[in-house]
Design a protein around this motif. Structure first.
Motif, PDB file in Angstrom:
ATOM      1  N   ASN A 272       0.719  -1.167  -0.087  1.00  8.59           N
ATOM      2  CA  ASN A 272       0.194   0.180  -0.115  1.00  8.59           C
ATOM      3  C   ASN A 272       0.869   1.320   0.039  1.00  8.59           C
ATOM      4  OD1 ASN A 272      -2.269  -1.481  -0.012  1.00  8.59           O
ATOM      5  ND2 ASN A 272      -2.818  -1.168   2.042  1.00  8.59           N
ATOM      6  N   VAL A 273       2.041   1.209  -0.023  1.00  7.45           N
ATOM      7  CA  VAL A 273       2.972   2.250   0.123  1.00  7.45           C
ATOM      8  C   VAL A 273       3.142   2.622  -1.610  1.00  7.45           C
ATOM      9  CG1 VAL A 273       3.922   2.147   2.150  1.00  7.45           C
ATOM     10  CG2 VAL A 273       5.222   1.080  -0.160  1.00  7.45           C
TER      11      VAL A 273
ATOM     12  N   MET B  32       9.269   1.573  -9.215  1.00  5.76           N
ATOM     13  CA  MET B  32       9.125   0.668  -8.302  1.00  5.76           C
ATOM     14  C   MET B  32       7.534   0.763  -7.694  1.00  5.76           C
ATOM     15  SD  MET B  32      10.029  -1.884  -6.170  1.00  5.76           S
ATOM     16  CE  MET B  32      11.380  -2.160  -5.605  1.00  5.76           C
ATOM     17  N   LYS B  33       6.779  -0.223  -7.858  1.00  8.06           N
ATOM     18  CA  LYS B  33       5.310  -0.518  -7.510  1.00  8.06           C
ATOM     19  C   LYS B  33       5.141  -1.425  -6.500  1.00  8.06           C
ATOM     20  CE  LYS B  33       4.299   2.380 -10.924  1.00  8.06           C
ATOM     21  NZ  LYS B  33       4.810   3.743 -11.079  1.00  8.06           N
ATOM     22  N   PRO B  34       5.302  -1.102  -5.320  1.00 11.54           N
ATOM     23  CA  PRO B  34       4.860  -2.190  -4.148  1.00 11.54           C
ATOM     24  C   PRO B  34       3.690  -2.975  -4.443  1.00 11.54           C
ATOM     25  CG  PRO B  34       5.873  -0.398  -3.095  1.00 11.54           C
ATOM     26  CD  PRO B  34       5.668   0.230  -4.571  1.00 11.54           C
ATOM     27  N   HIS B  35       2.657  -2.127  -5.178  1.00 13.94           N
ATOM     28  CA  HIS B  35       1.431  -2.826  -5.430  1.00 13.94           C
ATOM     29  C   HIS B  35       1.494  -4.192  -6.080  1.00 13.94           C
ATOM     30  CE1 HIS B  35      -2.138  -2.838  -8.152  1.00 13.94           C
ATOM     31  NE2 HIS B  35      -2.696  -2.863  -7.147  1.00 13.94           N
TER      32      HIS B  35
ATOM     33  N   GLY C 203      12.517  -9.104  -5.366  1.00 15.10           N
ATOM     34  CA  GLY C 203      13.644  -8.258  -5.601  1.00 15.10           C
ATOM     35  C   GLY C 203      13.058  -7.197  -6.568  1.00 15.10           C
ATOM     36  N   GLY C 204      13.819  -6.971  -7.562  1.00 16.58           N
ATOM     37  CA  GLY C 204      13.672  -6.077  -8.734  1.00 16.58           C
ATOM     38  C   GLY C 204      12.265  -6.536  -9.757  1.00 16.58           C
ATOM     39  N   GLY C 205      11.773  -5.739 -10.271  1.00 17.72           N
ATOM     40  CA  GLY C 205      10.658  -6.533 -11.398  1.00 17.72           C
ATOM     41  C   GLY C 205       9.571  -5.138 -11.385  1.00 17.72           C
ATOM     42  N   TYR C 206       9.506  -4.616 -12.601  1.00 20.39           N
ATOM     43  CA  TYR C 206       8.978  -3.350 -12.915  1.00 20.39           C
ATOM     44  C   TYR C 206       7.820  -3.407 -14.016  1.00 20.39           C
ATOM     45  CZ  TYR C 206      12.956  -2.605 -10.164  1.00 20.39           C
ATOM     46  OH  TYR C 206      13.739  -2.517  -9.133  1.00 20.39           O
ATOM     47  N   THR C 207       7.644  -4.503 -14.604  1.00 20.24           N
ATOM     48  CA  THR C 207       6.295  -4.672 -15.340  1.00 20.24           C
ATOM     49  C   THR C 207       5.664  -5.613 -14.411  1.00 20.24           C
ATOM     50  OG1 THR C 207       7.600  -4.507 -17.529  1.00 20.24           O
ATOM     51  CG2 THR C 207       5.444  -5.547 -17.517  1.00 20.24           C
ATOM     52  N   LYS C 208       4.602  -4.972 -13.717  1.00 20.86           N
ATOM     53  CA  LYS C 208       3.930  -5.487 -12.464  1.00 20.86           C
ATOM     54  C   LYS C 208       3.238  -6.901 -12.723  1.00 20.86           C
ATOM     55  CE  LYS C 208       1.071  -2.305 -11.733  1.00 20.86           C
ATOM     56  NZ  LYS C 208       0.269  -1.478 -11.107  1.00 20.86           N
TER      57      LYS C 208
ATOM     58  N   ASP D 151      -7.996  -2.310  -0.611  1.00 22.95           N
ATOM     59  CA  ASP D 151      -7.597  -2.036  -2.128  1.00 22.95           C
ATOM     60  C   ASP D 151      -6.993  -0.641  -2.088  1.00 22.95           C
ATOM     61  OD1 ASP D 151      -7.329  -2.344  -4.802  1.00 22.95           O
ATOM     62  OD2 ASP D 151      -9.537  -1.874  -5.275  1.00 22.95           O
ATOM     63  N   HIS D 152      -5.907  -0.685  -2.911  1.00 19.82           N
ATOM     64  CA  HIS D 152      -5.132   0.714  -2.965  1.00 19.82           C
ATOM     65  C   HIS D 152      -5.381   1.135  -4.225  1.00 19.82           C
ATOM     66  CE1 HIS D 152      -2.213   3.267  -1.457  1.00 19.82           C
ATOM     67  NE2 HIS D 152      -1.256   3.011  -2.586  1.00 19.82           N
ATOM     68  N   ASN D 153      -5.672   2.384  -4.192  1.00 24.41           N
ATOM     69  CA  ASN D 153      -6.160   3.145  -5.386  1.00 24.41           C
ATOM     70  C   ASN D 153      -5.024   3.963  -5.949  1.00 24.41           C
ATOM     71  OD1 ASN D 153      -8.457   2.047  -5.278  1.00 24.41           O
ATOM     72  ND2 ASN D 153      -9.424   3.851  -3.770  1.00 24.41           N
ATOM     73  N   MET D 154      -3.919   4.588  -5.112  1.00 19.06           N
ATOM     74  CA  MET D 154      -2.895   5.325  -5.532  1.00 19.06           C
ATOM     75  C   MET D 154      -1.844   4.583  -6.495  1.00 19.06           C
ATOM     76  SD  MET D 154      -1.765   7.329  -2.334  1.00 19.06           S
ATOM     77  CE  MET D 154      -0.353   8.438  -3.138  1.00 19.06           C
ATOM     78  N   GLU D 155      -2.321   4.449  -7.795  1.00 20.89           N
ATOM     79  CA  GLU D 155      -1.765   3.674  -8.726  1.00 20.89           C
ATOM     80  C   GLU D 155      -1.730   4.597 -10.168  1.00 20.89           C
ATOM     81  OE1 GLU D 155       0.365   1.239 -10.290  1.00 20.89           O
ATOM     82  OE2 GLU D 155      -0.061   1.071  -7.791  1.00 20.89           O
TER      83      GLU D 155
END
Length: 431
Positions: A17-18, A26-29, A297-302, A424-428
């Protein structure tokens, strides 16, 4: 028929949710997406699911400098303009921004890896998974490459209390520099990193000539690769090197960082691996039947990160997953085909056979310099570190105790948690 592995899986809904900020890769989502995909395949029914404890500052300071931990604890987006010198000193800024709940985010993902290590130490599971962990760039005194706290180093320090030798393997496209640096002078941890190297690619370290120093000489192994490496070349090299490493080093436990930015089509990556190729590495490491701690670890295509780590959860459980993605809260991200498999990219593989052969020969040569199983002369295993129970009354009264914390105080350690209460997290920003 051997008995099934006992698998502990760590997840806290708050970790996804951050928000690092608009345009930040980086999308922790992606962690919520992974978790819901794992649930939709009903993999949670085959594992023990735990909410990790939030690592205490004193635990984080087992590796990081106390002043850096204290600063992370104190800084907020509203106050950061007052601390220009410290932000520069600790490398906080564009790559590693200060955002809302930054410290709690670090406590959760680090707590997951520390808890995973402790469960393995006490033989409460055979494999422990923390997809939120694997932030391998963080340094002792500062942030680096989207990483603030190096949960891997903290987990390895925990494992060293019970194991004379720990093997760390990293298949993120970026060099595992923070972990390598932390253990560069010791033979008690062997670090093996497969990564892109060259052309000013972050973090710029990880040359094959970096092999460790002093007692750690030959105990750091780097496999520098070029753009476009494919499944066949990568897995062949991986299996050859890792088989020899395990045979030579005889680790008591393995830590495997599964950064998914080495997949084809990653927003920051330039390799050509399919999920099958990436997960084949996980399958191979599992076959050694050693205690195993697995992180993200990394990964940027969610959506591909979620696919990859779900498939790899399946691999660790020996579960075959149907290609069609079951309906779940994040199903729309997997449109239009709603399948687990992804297309291979069509990048040219710049790793010639002769280049890969040279790398292999140099790595195997390095391994020959190590005597078989450094047994007797290893230092004795240090005593377990005791973290006291903190008295809530003595904690900083300025820190309000949220509902989540109150809830946790009435949970037993072994309480089953299936993660169905994520907000559910909307800041996306949909990237």
């Amino acid at each position: 028929m051997p008995s099934k592995d006992r698998i502990a899986y760590f997840y806290d809904g708050d970790v996804g949710n951050v928000y690092f900020g608009p345009n930040h890769p980086m999308k922790p989502h992606r962690l919520c997406m992974t978790h819901h995909l794992v649930l939709s395949y009903e993999l949670h029914k085959k594992m023990e699911i735990y909410r990790p404890h939030k690592a205490y500052p004193v635990e984080l300071a087992q590796f990081h400098s106390a002043d850096y931990v204290e600063f992370l604890h104190r800084i907020t987006p509203d106050t950061q303009h007052l601390f220009a010198d410290e932000l520069a000193r600790y490398n906080l800024g564009e790559d590693c921004p200060v955002f809302e709940n930054l410290f709690e985010f670090c406590q959760i993902y680090a707590g997951g890896t520390i808890d995973a290590a402790r469960r393995l130490n006490h033989q409460l599971c055979d494999i422990a998974i923390n997809w939120a962990g694997g932030l391998h760039h963080a340094k002792k005194c500062g942030a680096s490459g989207f990483c603030y706290i190096n949960d891997l180093v903290l987990g390895i320090l925990e494992l060293l209390k019970f194991h004379a030798r720990v093997l760390y393997i990293d298949i993120d496209i970026h060099h595992g520099d923070g972990v390598e640096e932390a253990f560069y002078f010791t033979d008690r941890v062997m670090t093996v990193s497969f990564h892109k190297y060259g052309d000013m690619f972050f973090p710029g370290t990880g040359d094959i000539k970096e092999i460790g120093e002093r007692e750690g000489k030959y105990y750091a192994i780097n496999v520098p690769l070029k753009d476009g490496i494919d499944d066949a070349s990568f897995t062949r090299l991986f299996k050859t090197i890792i088989a020899k490493v395990v045979e030579t080093y005889l680790p008591g436990v393995i830590v495997l960082q599964c950064g998914a930015d080495s997949l084809a089509g990653d927003r920051l990556g330039c390799f050509n691996l399919s999920i099958e190729g990436h997960s084949e590495c996980v399958r191979f490491v599992k076959k050694f039947n050693l205690p195993l701690l697995v992180t993200g670890g990394g990964g940027y295509t969610k959506e591909n990160v979620a696919r990859c780590w779900t498939v790899e959860t399946g691999v660790l459980l020996d579960a075959e997953l149907p290609n069609e993605i079951p309906d779940n809260e994040y199903a729309k991200y997997f449109a239009p085909d709603y399948t687990l498999k992804i297309q291979n990219g069509n990048m040219e593989n710049l790793n010639s056979k002769s280049y890969l052969s040279t790398i292999k020969v140099q790595v195997l040569e390095s391994l020959r310099c190590i005597q078989h199983a450094p047994g007797v002369q290893m230092q004795e295993v240090p005593p377990d570190f005791y973290i006291p129970d903190f008295d809530e009354d003595e904690q900083n009264p300025d820190e309000r105790v949220g509902q989540h914390t109150q809830d946790k105080q009435i949970q037993r350690d072994d309480e089953y948690y299936d993660g169905d209460n994520d907000n559910d997290h909307n800041m996306e920003d949909g990237l």
